[in-house]
Design a protein around this motif. Structure first.
Motif, PDB file in Angstrom:
ATOM      1  N   GLY A 100      49.316  58.171  67.591  1.00  0.00           N
ATOM      2  CA  GLY A 100      49.902  59.337  66.953  1.00  0.00           C
ATOM      3  C   GLY A 100      51.378  59.057  66.723  1.00  0.00           C
ATOM      4  O   GLY A 100      52.073  58.633  67.650  1.00  0.00           O
ATOM      5  N   ILE A 101      51.839  59.242  65.499  1.00  0.00           N
ATOM      6  CA  ILE A 101      53.262  59.054  65.173  1.00  0.00           C
ATOM      7  C   ILE A 101      53.732  60.322  64.486  1.00  0.00           C
ATOM      8  O   ILE A 101      53.294  60.637  63.376  1.00  0.00           O
ATOM      9  N   ASP A 102      54.606  61.065  65.158  1.00  0.00           N
ATOM     10  CA  ASP A 102      55.047  62.369  64.667  1.00  0.00           C
ATOM     11  C   ASP A 102      56.537  62.349  64.377  1.00  0.00           C
ATOM     12  O   ASP A 102      57.332  61.767  65.133  1.00  0.00           O
ATOM     13  N   TYR A 103      56.927  63.008  63.279  1.00  0.00           N
ATOM     14  CA  TYR A 103      58.339  63.103  62.911  1.00  0.00           C
ATOM     15  C   TYR A 103      58.488  64.146  61.814  1.00  0.00           C
ATOM     16  O   TYR A 103      57.528  64.584  61.195  1.00  0.00           O
ATOM     17  N   ASP A 104      59.737  64.539  61.603  1.00  0.00           N
ATOM     18  CA  ASP A 104      60.069  65.383  60.460  1.00  0.00           C
ATOM     19  C   ASP A 104      61.364  64.837  59.872  1.00  0.00           C
ATOM     20  O   ASP A 104      61.717  63.685  60.126  1.00  0.00           O
ATOM     21  N   GLY A 105      62.079  65.615  59.119  1.00  0.00           N
ATOM     22  CA  GLY A 105      63.297  65.116  58.479  1.00  0.00           C
ATOM     23  C   GLY A 105      64.492  65.033  59.399  1.00  0.00           C
ATOM     24  O   GLY A 105      65.559  64.557  58.992  1.00  0.00           O
ATOM     25  N   SER A 106      64.349  65.471  60.673  1.00  0.00           N
ATOM     26  CA  SER A 106      65.494  65.523  61.578  1.00  0.00           C
ATOM     27  C   SER A 106      65.880  64.180  62.159  1.00  0.00           C
ATOM     28  O   SER A 106      66.983  64.019  62.700  1.00  0.00           O
ATOM     29  N   GLY A 107      64.977  63.202  62.104  1.00  0.00           N
ATOM     30  CA  GLY A 107      65.276  61.882  62.638  1.00  0.00           C
ATOM     31  C   GLY A 107      64.565  61.567  63.938  1.00  0.00           C
ATOM     32  O   GLY A 107      64.524  60.414  64.359  1.00  0.00           O
ATOM     33  N   ALA A 108      63.992  62.541  64.595  1.00  0.00           N
ATOM     34  CA  ALA A 108      63.267  62.302  65.836  1.00  0.00           C
ATOM     35  C   ALA A 108      61.880  61.748  65.534  1.00  0.00           C
ATOM     36  O   ALA A 108      61.127  62.331  64.758  1.00  0.00           O
ATOM     37  N   VAL A 109      61.545  60.616  66.156  1.00  0.00           N
ATOM     38  CA  VAL A 109      60.249  59.978  65.962  1.00  0.00           C
ATOM     39  C   VAL A 109      59.575  59.859  67.328  1.00  0.00           C
ATOM     40  O   VAL A 109      60.183  59.369  68.286  1.00  0.00           O
ATOM     41  N   ARG A 110      58.334  60.296  67.426  1.00  0.00           N
ATOM     42  CA  ARG A 110      57.587  60.258  68.683  1.00  0.00           C
ATOM     43  C   ARG A 110      56.285  59.485  68.457  1.00  0.00           C
ATOM     44  O   ARG A 110      55.549  59.772  67.516  1.00  0.00           O
ATOM     45  N   VAL A 111      56.019  58.526  69.344  1.00  0.00           N
ATOM     46  CA  VAL A 111      54.827  57.682  69.229  1.00  0.00           C
ATOM     47  C   VAL A 111      53.968  57.861  70.476  1.00  0.00           C
ATOM     48  O   VAL A 111      54.475  57.838  71.601  1.00  0.00           O
ATOM     49  N   ARG A 112      52.674  58.027  70.257  1.00  0.00           N
ATOM     50  CA  ARG A 112      51.733  58.265  71.347  1.00  0.00           C
ATOM     51  C   ARG A 112      50.544  57.307  71.190  1.00  0.00           C
ATOM     52  O   ARG A 112      49.980  57.168  70.107  1.00  0.00           O
ATOM     53  N   ILE A 113      50.174  56.631  72.285  1.00  0.00           N
ATOM     54  CA  ILE A 113      48.995  55.757  72.282  1.00  0.00           C
ATOM     55  C   ILE A 113      47.793  56.605  72.696  1.00  0.00           C
ATOM     56  O   ILE A 113      47.765  57.147  73.797  1.00  0.00           O
ATOM     57  N   ASP A 114      46.808  56.723  71.826  1.00  0.00           N
ATOM     58  CA  ASP A 114      45.667  57.600  72.093  1.00  0.00           C
ATOM     59  C   ASP A 114      44.399  56.862  72.500  1.00  0.00           C
ATOM     60  O   ASP A 114      43.621  57.368  73.308  1.00  0.00           O
ATOM     61  N   ARG A 115      44.184  55.682  71.921  1.00  0.00           N
ATOM     62  CA  ARG A 115      42.904  55.020  72.179  1.00  0.00           C
ATOM     63  C   ARG A 115      43.043  53.521  71.989  1.00  0.00           C
ATOM     64  O   ARG A 115      43.879  53.057  71.208  1.00  0.00           O
ATOM     65  N   GLN A 116      42.239  52.770  72.691  1.00  0.00           N
ATOM     66  CA  GLN A 116      42.204  51.318  72.599  1.00  0.00           C
ATOM     67  C   GLN A 116      40.762  50.860  72.479  1.00  0.00           C
ATOM     68  O   GLN A 116      39.879  51.416  73.131  1.00  0.00           O
ATOM     69  N   ALA A 117      40.502  49.876  71.608  1.00  0.00           N
ATOM     70  CA  ALA A 117      39.146  49.345  71.451  1.00  0.00           C
ATOM     71  C   ALA A 117      39.233  47.853  71.145  1.00  0.00           C
ATOM     72  O   ALA A 117      40.242  47.362  70.633  1.00  0.00           O
ATOM     73  N   ALA A 118      38.175  47.135  71.452  1.00  0.00           N
ATOM     74  CA  ALA A 118      38.105  45.700  71.183  1.00  0.00           C
ATOM     75  C   ALA A 118      37.374  45.444  69.881  1.00  0.00           C
ATOM     76  O   ALA A 118      36.365  46.090  69.584  1.00  0.00           O
TER      77      ALA A 118
END
Length: 392
Positions: A100-118
């Protein structure tokens, strides 16, 4: 015989699915890795930095170290698929992630790892965690919801440890669907006079709005001349792959410029450069990522508008693109959109190897998301950079 019949059945089902999905995409104005505007290319007039975020090297997820992100693409649900270039025999089983990569025009960027698969092999088993059999480099969403991914394989003088590069399709849980038929020119032969050079193969993968898949090597094939240097550029081959049949089609030349920055005296190795990714912004229209690195200095990143024009030569029948071979051809058009030096607007650039479409900002402008491969190195991080797209 039964296995071949099952494969033919899957291919026929896939071809029918592609035809239906592409018709739906055309009606909706594009989908998957396309630009959301059907056939119309996005008229990029400029790029503006929105913000950035980093995940530190050493971050663990489900007991495995996160990193090596060499491919990124946005899914229809707004999440992102990210591919690690862990080959096996390093940090774990070759794998990919949903982020998940969330942001708006304010400059704050947040990254979240949700799932892993082979990623899984044709027999349904994961690639081994204890040996180098693949080198994953790029991932793209297919129009039918599956995922395309590329591997540089593994060059070795030992035949039992040599694995050829490929482009494959898998399901979102990693199950093998099929392998595209790429030209023999990309195969490893001797790593010197012909074929691909080790670790210089399928870095770039793009899916056009019409569904065509494009793949390109990172730096020159051995038969196409020297790799990029400080004094001279090189040429790589961009090949169109038919999404219905899996066959290779036309092939085009992309010229890389000379390396822009030298490494200082005493550096452990010299500078290098290459085509690290391509993103379709229309049919036959791309933003290419040119990544250069000089030890002791850092990374220089160029985002380049690259077009296949009517005058661009299909070089598939040309055995060598080396200057000494004397072949006459017209390469893809190339125009620099943004050059990001070692430090760009306060951000020290890392090893950018990925580019994807991002979310739409509140002002209606679309965005791009860049991501870096941290090489699992303590002095690097997995970097995400968001750019606002300014259109004509």
């Amino acid at each position: 015989m039964q296995a071949r019949q099952r494969r033919r059945g899957r291919q026929a089902t896939f071809a029918a699915g592609i035809a239906w999905t592409m018709a739906a995409c055309a009606a909706l104005g594009g989908c998957g890795g396309g630009n959301g505007k059907g056939d119309a290319a996005v008229a990029v007039s400029g790029l503006r930095l929105v913000g950035s975020a980093s995940i530190p090297t050493g971050t663990m997820f489900e007991g495995v170290e996160f990193g090596g992100i060499s491919g990124l693409d946005r899914a229809p649900d707004g999440s992102y698929w990210a591919l690690s270039d862990d080959r096996g025999g390093e940090r774990g089983t070759p794998r990919f992630y949903n982020l998940g990569i969330d942001y708006d025009g304010s400059g704050a960027v947040r990254v979240r790892i949700d799932r892993q698969a082979a990623m899984r092999r044709e027999d349904g088993t994961p690639f081994p965690a204890t040996a180098r059999t693949v080198d994953p480099e790029s991932i793209r969403v297919a129009p039918n919801g599956n995922l395309y991914w590329s591997s540089e394989g593994n060059w070795s003088t030992n035949a039992s440890a040599l694995y050829q590069p490929f482009v494959r399709e898998m399901t979102p849980d990693g199950a093998f669907v099929r392998q595209f038929r790429t030209p023999d020119a990309y195969r490893y032969v001797d790593n010197a006079t012909t074929g691909s050079r080790g670790n210089k193969v399928f870095e770039a993968l793009a899916v056009a709005p019409d569904g065509t898949v494009y793949v390109a090597n990172e730096d020159a094939l051995a038969q196409d001349g020297s790799i990029t240097t400080l004094s001279a550029g090189s040429v790589v081959r961009v090949t169109a792959l038919d999404p219905a049949t899996g066959a290779a089609g036309a092939q085009y030349a992309y010229r890389l410029p000379p390396i822009p920055v030298d490494a200082p005296a005493g550096a452990p190795f010299g500078p290098d450069s290459g085509l690290s990714e391509m993103l379709a912004i229309g049919n036959r229209r791309f933003i290419a990522v040119e990544r250069s690195f000089a030890a002791g200095v850092g990374n220089t990143i160029r985002l380049v508008r690259a077009d296949i024009e009517d005058a661009t030569t299909d070089v598939g029948g040309i055995a060598s693109l080396a200057p000494a071979a004397g072949a006459a051809y017209t390469p893809m058009a190339r125009k620099v959109l943004l050059e990001m030096p070692v430090v760009y607007q306060g951000i020290r650039m890392d090893n950018i190897e990925s580019i994807a479409w991002g979310a739409t900002l509140p002002n209606g402008h679309r965005t791009l998301v860049l991501a870096s491969d941290n090489n699992f190195s303590a002095d690097q991080a997995t970097q995400f950079i968001v750019l606002e797209v300014l259109e004509n």
